[in-house]
Write an enzyme that holds these catalytic residues in place. Structure first.
Site, PDB file in Angstrom:
ATOM      1  N   ASP A 210      -1.811  16.143  -2.104  1.00 30.86           N
ATOM      2  CA  ASP A 210      -2.011  15.170  -3.359  1.00 30.86           C
ATOM      3  C   ASP A 210      -0.861  15.276  -3.931  1.00 30.86           C
ATOM      4  O   ASP A 210      -0.336  16.518  -4.301  1.00 30.86           O
ATOM      5  CB  ASP A 210      -3.410  15.498  -4.317  1.00 30.86           C
ATOM      6  CG  ASP A 210      -3.846  14.243  -5.074  1.00 30.86           C
ATOM      7  OD1 ASP A 210      -4.174  13.442  -4.689  1.00 30.86           O
ATOM      8  OD2 ASP A 210      -2.891  13.953  -6.142  1.00 30.86           O
TER       9      ASP A 210
ATOM     10  N   CYS B 170       1.089  -1.336   0.132  1.00 31.19           N
ATOM     11  CA  CYS B 170       0.071   0.503  -0.118  1.00 31.19           C
ATOM     12  C   CYS B 170       0.825   1.390   0.081  1.00 31.19           C
ATOM     13  O   CYS B 170       1.507   1.470   1.010  1.00 31.19           O
ATOM     14  CB  CYS B 170      -1.181   0.170   1.303  1.00 31.19           C
ATOM     15  SG  CYS B 170      -1.427   1.658   1.375  1.00 31.19           S
TER      16      CYS B 170
ATOM     17  N   HIS C  81     -10.404  13.449   1.154  1.00 28.89           N
ATOM     18  CA  HIS C  81      -9.914  14.028   0.282  1.00 28.89           C
ATOM     19  C   HIS C  81     -10.490  15.718   0.742  1.00 28.89           C
ATOM     20  O   HIS C  81     -11.460  15.702   0.443  1.00 28.89           O
ATOM     21  CB  HIS C  81     -10.340  14.159  -0.945  1.00 28.89           C
ATOM     22  CG  HIS C  81      -9.643  13.221  -2.071  1.00 28.89           C
ATOM     23  ND1 HIS C  81      -8.615  13.426  -2.978  1.00 28.89           N
ATOM     24  CD2 HIS C  81     -10.352  11.903  -2.416  1.00 28.89           C
ATOM     25  CE1 HIS C  81      -8.461  12.196  -3.574  1.00 28.89           C
ATOM     26  NE2 HIS C  81      -9.112  11.440  -2.910  1.00 28.89           N
TER      27      HIS C  81
ATOM     28  N   HIS D  52      -4.295   0.220   7.818  1.00 31.03           N
ATOM     29  CA  HIS D  52      -4.760   0.225   6.585  1.00 31.03           C
ATOM     30  C   HIS D  52      -6.183  -0.317   7.102  1.00 31.03           C
ATOM     31  O   HIS D  52      -6.529  -1.674   7.522  1.00 31.03           O
ATOM     32  CB  HIS D  52      -3.539  -0.572   6.485  1.00 31.03           C
ATOM     33  CG  HIS D  52      -3.903  -1.159   4.417  1.00 31.03           C
ATOM     34  ND1 HIS D  52      -3.732  -0.320   3.322  1.00 31.03           N
ATOM     35  CD2 HIS D  52      -4.506  -2.098   4.488  1.00 31.03           C
ATOM     36  CE1 HIS D  52      -4.278  -0.582   2.815  1.00 31.03           C
ATOM     37  NE2 HIS D  52      -4.749  -2.024   3.060  1.00 31.03           N
TER      38      HIS D  52
ATOM     39  N   THR E 292      -8.596   4.957  -6.136  1.00 31.89           N
ATOM     40  CA  THR E 292      -6.899   4.143  -6.800  1.00 31.89           C
ATOM     41  C   THR E 292      -6.216   3.515  -5.781  1.00 31.89           C
ATOM     42  O   THR E 292      -5.480   2.794  -6.344  1.00 31.89           O
ATOM     43  CB  THR E 292      -6.425   5.556  -8.143  1.00 31.89           C
ATOM     44  OG1 THR E 292      -6.105   6.228  -6.704  1.00 31.89           O
ATOM     45  CG2 THR E 292      -7.313   5.641  -9.081  1.00 31.89           C
TER      46      THR E 292
ATOM     47  N   HIS F 268      -8.583   7.179   3.152  1.00 30.30           N
ATOM     48  CA  HIS F 268      -8.570   9.031   2.330  1.00 30.30           C
ATOM     49  C   HIS F 268     -10.064   9.461   2.416  1.00 30.30           C
ATOM     50  O   HIS F 268     -10.347   9.407   1.513  1.00 30.30           O
ATOM     51  CB  HIS F 268      -6.810   9.232   1.821  1.00 30.30           C
ATOM     52  CG  HIS F 268      -8.153   8.041   0.175  1.00 30.30           C
ATOM     53  ND1 HIS F 268      -7.577   7.130   0.115  1.00 30.30           N
ATOM     54  CD2 HIS F 268      -7.355   9.255  -1.115  1.00 30.30           C
ATOM     55  CE1 HIS F 268      -8.285   7.449  -1.382  1.00 30.30           C
ATOM     56  NE2 HIS F 268      -7.711   8.297  -1.742  1.00 30.30           N
TER      57      HIS F 268
ATOM     58  N   CYS G 135       0.345   3.708   2.812  1.00 25.25           N
ATOM     59  CA  CYS G 135       0.960   2.675   4.702  1.00 25.25           C
ATOM     60  C   CYS G 135       2.600   2.770   4.131  1.00 25.25           C
ATOM     61  O   CYS G 135       2.847   4.186   5.354  1.00 25.25           O
ATOM     62  CB  CYS G 135       0.900   1.348   4.626  1.00 25.25           C
ATOM     63  SG  CYS G 135      -0.154   0.863   5.014  1.00 25.25           S
TER      64      CYS G 135
ATOM     65  N   HIS H  77      -6.693   2.419  -0.203  1.00 27.83           N
ATOM     66  CA  HIS H  77      -6.270   2.759   1.673  1.00 27.83           C
ATOM     67  C   HIS H  77      -7.429   4.346   2.043  1.00 27.83           C
ATOM     68  O   HIS H  77      -7.143   4.734   1.309  1.00 27.83           O
ATOM     69  CB  HIS H  77      -4.539   3.281   1.912  1.00 27.83           C
ATOM     70  CG  HIS H  77      -4.583   3.471   3.697  1.00 27.83           C
ATOM     71  ND1 HIS H  77      -3.484   2.991   4.720  1.00 27.83           N
ATOM     72  CD2 HIS H  77      -4.718   4.377   4.413  1.00 27.83           C
ATOM     73  CE1 HIS H  77      -3.007   3.546   5.716  1.00 27.83           C
ATOM     74  NE2 HIS H  77      -4.551   4.233   5.579  1.00 27.83           N
TER      75      HIS H  77
HETATM   76  P1  AMP Z   1      -8.258   8.039  -4.774  1.00 25.77           P
HETATM   77  O1  AMP Z   1      -9.027   8.208  -6.171  1.00 25.77           O
HETATM   78  O2  AMP Z   1      -9.786   8.143  -3.995  1.00 25.77           O
HETATM   79  O3  AMP Z   1      -8.036   6.484  -4.568  1.00 25.77           O
HETATM   80  O4  AMP Z   1      -7.109   9.140  -3.977  1.00 25.77           O
HETATM   81  C1  AMP Z   1      -5.839   8.986  -4.843  1.00 25.77           C
HETATM   82  C2  AMP Z   1      -4.833   9.997  -4.405  1.00 25.77           C
HETATM   83  O5  AMP Z   1      -3.980   9.932  -3.896  1.00 25.77           O
HETATM   84  C3  AMP Z   1      -5.367  10.641  -5.972  1.00 25.77           C
HETATM   85  O6  AMP Z   1      -5.474  12.180  -6.386  1.00 25.77           O
HETATM   86  C4  AMP Z   1      -3.209  10.204  -6.355  1.00 25.77           C
HETATM   87  O7  AMP Z   1      -3.147  11.545  -7.255  1.00 25.77           O
HETATM   88  C5  AMP Z   1      -2.896  10.612  -4.886  1.00 25.77           C
HETATM   89  N1  AMP Z   1      -1.777  10.078  -4.519  1.00 25.77           N
HETATM   90  C6  AMP Z   1      -1.250   8.626  -5.562  1.00 25.77           C
HETATM   91  N2  AMP Z   1      -0.324   9.046  -4.799  1.00 25.77           N
HETATM   92  C7  AMP Z   1       0.306   9.470  -4.418  1.00 25.77           C
HETATM   93  C8  AMP Z   1       1.701   9.877  -3.695  1.00 25.77           C
HETATM   94  N3  AMP Z   1       2.860   9.556  -3.247  1.00 25.77           N
HETATM   95  N4  AMP Z   1       1.578  10.768  -2.599  1.00 25.77           N
HETATM   96  C9  AMP Z   1       0.723  12.014  -2.537  1.00 25.77           C
HETATM   97  N5  AMP Z   1      -0.586  11.751  -3.488  1.00 25.77           N
HETATM   98  C10 AMP Z   1      -0.477  10.711  -3.941  1.00 25.77           C
HETATM   99 ZN    ZN Z   2      -2.230   1.369   3.753  1.00 26.02          ZN
END
Ligand code: AMP
Ligand code: ZN
Length: 114
Positions: free
Chosen positions: A31, A5, A102, A47, A95, A100, A8, A98
């Protein structure tokens, strides 16, 4: 910790992030692909992929995240409001599996879908 993950790994410090807030329960970081002038992710430090997999202790962490978000938003300069989004599953475009939250703001979002 889930070894596969990305969030994580960010929580563990194995992948860098731009942190805006951290305590024992949660991490908030910018982000990597911002969809607004301010786009921050708040992640509980436990997680689980989505709400359907959340246990009672994890629900307490999500509650703590929600209680803290107004202060985080204020520290980000979001005086005129912001939007919270929690994507769940494929149809929502989730995507990273885990959970989250926004935080999106610093521009008027008008009357869009929500
Ligand atoms: P979701 O579509 O709700 O799963 O959002 C996942 C978010 O994680 C997306 O907006 C990505 O731009 C963001 N994301 C993915 N990898 C990273 C990272 N290494 N650092 C910061 N944000 C990330
Ligand atoms: Zn995780």
């Amino acid at each position: 910790m889930d070894q596969n993950c990305i969030f994580c790994k960010i929580i563990a410090g194995d992948i860098p992030s731009t942190k805006v807030y951290e305590d024992e329960d949660m991490l908030a970081f910018r982000d990597i692909n911002p969809q607004a002038k301010v786009h921050v992710l708040v992640v509980p430090k436990s997680h689980f992929a989505a709400l359907a997999e959340m246990d009672a202790a994890q629900a307490e962490l999500v509650k703590k995240c929600l209680v803290k978000i107004p202060a985080i938003a204020e520290s980000l300069g979001l005086k005129n409001g912001y939007r919270l989004i929690v994507n769940q599953g494929e149809d929502a475009g989730q995507t990273v599996h885990h959970l989250h939250i926004h935080i999106i703001g610093r521009e008027s979002m008008g009357e869009k879908m929500l």
